[in-house]
Design a protein around this motif. Structure first.
Motif, short mmCIF file in Angstrom:
data_model
loop_
_atom_site.label_atom_id
_atom_site.label_comp_id
_atom_site.label_asym_id
_atom_site.label_seq_id
_atom_site.Cartn_x
_atom_site.Cartn_y
_atom_site.Cartn_z
N GLU A 230 37.17 3.56 -5.35
CA GLU A 230 37.23 3.12 -5.87
C GLU A 230 38.49 1.93 -5.45
O GLU A 230 38.17 0.51 -5.49
N LEU A 233 36.97 -0.57 -3.36
CA LEU A 233 36.45 -1.87 -3.58
C LEU A 233 36.83 -3.01 -3.42
O LEU A 233 36.26 -3.88 -3.07
N ARG A 376 29.81 -14.86 -14.33
CA ARG A 376 30.10 -13.58 -13.90
C ARG A 376 28.79 -12.64 -13.42
O ARG A 376 27.64 -13.68 -13.88
N ARG A 378 26.86 -9.75 -11.53
CA ARG A 378 27.19 -8.39 -11.16
C ARG A 378 26.72 -8.14 -10.03
O ARG A 378 25.67 -8.66 -9.14
N ARG A 439 29.20 4.60 -10.69
CA ARG A 439 27.77 3.17 -11.24
C ARG A 439 28.47 2.07 -11.57
O ARG A 439 28.59 0.95 -10.95
N GLU A 440 29.36 2.00 -12.76
CA GLU A 440 30.22 1.57 -13.60
C GLU A 440 31.20 0.64 -12.65
O GLU A 440 31.25 -1.01 -12.47
N MET A 441 31.76 0.94 -11.53
CA MET A 441 32.59 0.52 -10.38
C MET A 441 32.18 -0.37 -9.92
O MET A 441 33.03 -1.30 -8.47
N TYR A 442 30.41 0.26 -9.00
CA TYR A 442 29.83 -0.57 -7.73
C TYR A 442 28.81 -1.43 -8.81
O TYR A 442 28.89 -2.74 -8.44
N ASP A 444 27.08 -2.04 -10.70
CA ASP A 444 27.04 -2.17 -12.50
C ASP A 444 28.09 -3.80 -12.57
O ASP A 444 28.90 -3.87 -13.22
N ALA A 445 29.38 -3.37 -11.52
CA ALA A 445 30.72 -4.43 -11.52
C ALA A 445 30.08 -5.95 -10.81
O ALA A 445 29.15 -6.34 -10.58
N GLU A 446 31.12 -6.48 -11.32
CA GLU A 446 31.36 -8.06 -11.25
C GLU A 446 32.23 -7.74 -9.90
O GLU A 446 32.49 -7.18 -9.12
#
Length: 513
Positions: A230, A233, A376, A378, A439-442, A444-446
């Motif tokens: 992470e 990124l 924004r 994603r 997942r929320e860092m990749y 689903d991330a902005e």
């Protein structure tokens, strides 16, 4: 037939020499005292200045600081990797583990078996790089050790040289075990390891943990790998510069490939000719290929990871080239172009190509909204935009059992038959960079400035697919570009390579004279 007792006896060497040591039996290395005295004498003494600090050192130091904040008070072990046997006593080319490369900045110069350890110190960590430095010319290692000896593998760096280049404190690898065991134990310092990188280091860490009473460590190791993924990124300015260099070398490789088409067309394994042309550029301008080149002609383009590259390259066919140069810092490009072998698209080929290009342009347009008044966007939105175009085109061609809107519903997805992969992935030290991120860092991330990823829609219409119109069967197209998110939107880092059918035809004609 051999009995079980016979098999047992044959597995135990009668002479007591382990089987793994038998390779030395062919050796006739001299070992006399006279020879050892003679080979140690008469060498010119040179004292070269210490190397300059690597341009990567500041980026590596920032990465170490970032992971230190994530996991304070713990001992973090990052092996650079070991050599892997290819055939008996020859090894695969060595390439450092990406997490190690990120936190050391050592790049292609990394010595196998090196290990970075972040030792807890106060509110942060001290990084120590453990390695086996070069031995003196008066040692047996100098002339007799085929893994480390200078006469076998060249001059290894000293501890002082590596410290000057990386900015890290260095230590001999022989001190690693004692340093890992210091304060390790339940209620004291926990030890986390990047697994799968070095078998010997893994065994050593397991031993230290067992002796310290640390038994449930799989989750801790997985979390370390996750966090290391992470923190990659978002790239800094130096990292983006390295990716730019990799993309520029890759573009030159694509030019070499186009020039190779006449020879490839006359060769029974023309795809190998194409692969070789790119590989030569990758080795001349970089560390090598960032991944196995896909040189897929004709219907082979419909096999997503076609790396056999043993087919013919026929005039009238398309060739899908998915390739990237890895530069010495180990950052890579990842670019795909689909090219007409004889330089001109047929009408059906152009129709499929244009559909894929429209999907790519739609994905670019969504990504570019990042710079529009605080919009924004994603990561997943990029894929969604491409799929809307793909579904619409397939519906127009009569290939879907429902309309495009219904196919796009989660319980539909009929269009994915012809594009089962995703549209984008992060890019950097790995071709699929940051793949262990949450997942929320990749997904689903902005999107934020400094992210680098691909946009690569495709359509794969196999020759044996009866749901495809006859004139389109056997056509496979992918277009892939490397994209940097900026404050004002996105930049196509691979824009120097043409993307439209007309521009590709003109580019190829110019290259081939």
């Amino acid at each position: 037939m051999t009995s079980s007792s016979d098999a047992t006896r044959s597995a135990t060497p009668a002479d007591g020499q382990p089987v793994e040591d038998r390779g030395s039996n062919r050796s006739q290395r001299p070992s006399s005292a006279a020879f050892r005295a003679f080979i140690a004498d008469g060498w010119e003494e040179t004292e070269a200045p210490l190397p300059d600090r690597l341009p990567s050192a500041d980026t590596a130091a920032a990465a170490r600081a970032a992971i230190s904040l994530e996991l304070p008070g713990e001992r973090l072990v990052l092996p650079g990797g070991d050599l892997r046997v290819r055939s008996n006593d020859t090894d695969h080319p060595f390439r450092a583990h990406s997490a190690f490369a990120h936190l050391t900045g050592w790049g292609a110069a990394t010595e196998p078996d090196s290990v970075l350890v972040l030792h807890p110190e106060g509110d942060g960590h001290e990084g120590v790089l453990y390695l086996r430095p070069r031995a003196g010319k008066d040692t047996e290692e100098f002339y007799a050790d085929s893994r480390y000896g200078e006469l076998w593998v060249g001059v290894r760096p000293s501890l002082e040289e590596v410290a000057a280049a990386t900015g890290l404190r260095t230590a001999h690898i022989d001190t690693l075990r004692d340093d890992l065991a210091k304060d390790a134990g339940v209620g004291q310092v926990q030890v986390r390891l990047v697994t799968g990188a070095d078998r010997a280091v893994t065994a050593l860490v397991d031993e230290v943990r067992a002796q310290a009473g640390l038994t449930s460590t799989a989750g801790a190791d997985a979390e370390l790998t996750e966090r290391l993924s992470e923190i990659r990124l978002v790239k800094d300015e130096w990292e983006v510069g390295e990716i730019r260099s990799a993309v520029a070398a890759t573009a030159r490789g694509f030019e070499d490939v186009v020039r190779s088409f006449p020879r490839a067309s006359g060769h029974e394994r023309g795809e190998r000719v194409v692969e070789g042309a790119f590989a030569a550029r990758a080795r001349e301008d970089g560390n090598g290929m960032g991944y196995e080149t896909i040189a897929a002609a004709g219907n082979h383009a419909n096999t997503l990871h076609w790396i056999h590259n043993d087919g013919e390259v026929r005039p009238g066919d398309l060739l899908l080239l998915d390739a990237g140069v890895e530069v010495d810092s180990l950052y890579t490009a990842d670019v795909t172009r689909t090219l007409p072998v004889d330089g001109v698209f047929t009408e059906p080929q152009r129709r499929v190509y244009q559909a894929v290009l429209d999907a790519a342009d739609a994905a670019f347009a969504v990504a570019a909204r990042v710079g529009e008044g605080g919009a924004r966007v994603r990561f997943r939105d990029v894929h969604t935009a491409a799929m809307e175009v793909v579904a619409a085109r397939l519906a127009e061609w009569g290939m879907l059992p429902v309309d495009a809107a219904m196919s796009l519903e989660p319980d539909g997805q009929y269009h994915r038959r012809w594009m089962v992969h995703g549209t984008s992935h992060h890019l950097g030290l790995d071709v699929h960079d940051c793949a262990q991120a949450r997942r929320e860092m990749y997904l689903d991330a902005e999107l934020v400035p400094g992210m680098v990823f691909t946009i690569e829609p495709g359509l794969y219409l196999r020759a044996d697919d009866l749901k495809v119109p006859t004139e389109l069967r056997g056509i496979g197209v992918r277009i892939e570009d490397d994209v940097l998110v900026t404050e004002d939107g996105v930049e196509n880092l691979s824009a120097a390579l043409p993307r439209t059918p007309s521009a590709i035809e003109a580019w190829m004609a110019d290259l081939r004279g």
